[in-house]
Scaffold this motif. Structure first.
Motif, PDB file in Angstrom:
ATOM      1  N   UNK A 200       0.844  -1.184   0.000  1.00 40.98           N
ATOM      2  CA  UNK A 200       0.000   0.000   0.000  1.00 40.98           C
ATOM      3  C   UNK A 200       0.890   1.249   0.000  1.00 40.98           C
ATOM      4  N   UNK A 201       0.669   2.145  -0.968  1.00 38.31           N
ATOM      5  CA  UNK A 201       1.515   3.331  -1.114  1.00 38.31           C
ATOM      6  C   UNK A 201       1.480   4.227   0.120  1.00 38.31           C
ATOM      7  N   UNK A 202       0.304   4.385   0.718  1.00 38.48           N
ATOM      8  CA  UNK A 202       0.178   5.241   1.891  1.00 38.48           C
ATOM      9  C   UNK A 202       0.961   4.668   3.066  1.00 38.48           C
ATOM     10  N   UNK A 203       0.882   3.374   3.263  1.00 42.62           N
ATOM     11  CA  UNK A 203       1.622   2.733   4.350  1.00 42.62           C
ATOM     12  C   UNK A 203       3.129   2.845   4.128  1.00 42.62           C
ATOM     13  N   UNK A 204       3.559   2.620   2.906  1.00 48.47           N
ATOM     14  CA  UNK A 204       4.985   2.733   2.589  1.00 48.47           C
ATOM     15  C   UNK A 204       5.466   4.158   2.850  1.00 48.47           C
ATOM     16  N   UNK A 205       4.678   5.130   2.427  1.00 43.92           N
ATOM     17  CA  UNK A 205       5.059   6.535   2.629  1.00 43.92           C
ATOM     18  C   UNK A 205       5.180   6.854   4.123  1.00 43.92           C
ATOM     19  N   UNK A 206       4.223   6.401   4.919  1.00 39.98           N
ATOM     20  CA  UNK A 206       4.254   6.670   6.363  1.00 39.98           C
ATOM     21  C   UNK A 206       5.479   6.047   7.024  1.00 39.98           C
ATOM     22  N   UNK A 207       5.798   4.812   6.641  1.00 36.96           N
ATOM     23  CA  UNK A 207       6.947   4.124   7.248  1.00 36.96           C
ATOM     24  C   UNK A 207       8.259   4.808   6.849  1.00 36.96           C
ATOM     25  N   UNK A 208       8.435   5.091   5.573  1.00 39.68           N
ATOM     26  CA  UNK A 208       9.687   5.705   5.113  1.00 39.68           C
ATOM     27  C   UNK A 208       9.828   7.117   5.675  1.00 39.68           C
ATOM     28  N   UNK A 209       8.756   7.910   5.646  1.00 34.38           N
ATOM     29  CA  UNK A 209       8.816   9.271   6.179  1.00 34.38           C
ATOM     30  C   UNK A 209       9.109   9.245   7.678  1.00 34.38           C
TER      31      UNK A 209
END
Length: 90
Positions: A23-32
């Protein structure tokens, strides 16, 4: 006329099977979250997103720093976050 030699570089995106089902949103939250405070360990940087047990369940030591994790590791963390979110919704 100026003596100029020109060149160009063509960049082609790679297909990334490690991120195919993430999921793009989950990936973004984890990386950020991981890189917001880059010198902190994941245990501290992802506090509020994932706990130490979730990070370990993804196969990563909570004492690891953001720059030490592979793309596959971030994909695993994002999948863990998506699992936690779906469990919270039910």
């Amino acid at each position: 006329a100026p003596q100029v030699t020109s060149r160009y570089v063509r960049l082609l995106p790679r297909l990334c099977p490690a991120l195919a089902d993430v999921d793009d949103d989950c990936l973004h939250r984890v990386v950020a979250g991981a890189f917001a405070q880059r010198r902190k360990t994941l245990r501290n940087a992802l506090n509020g997103i994932l706990n130490s047990q979730d990070i370990e369940a993804a196969g990563i030591s909570p004492s690891t720093r953001a720059e030490q994790i592979s793309l596959q590791g971030y994909a695993d963390l994002a999948r863990m976050l998506a699992t936690r979110q779906s469990e919270a919704d039910n």
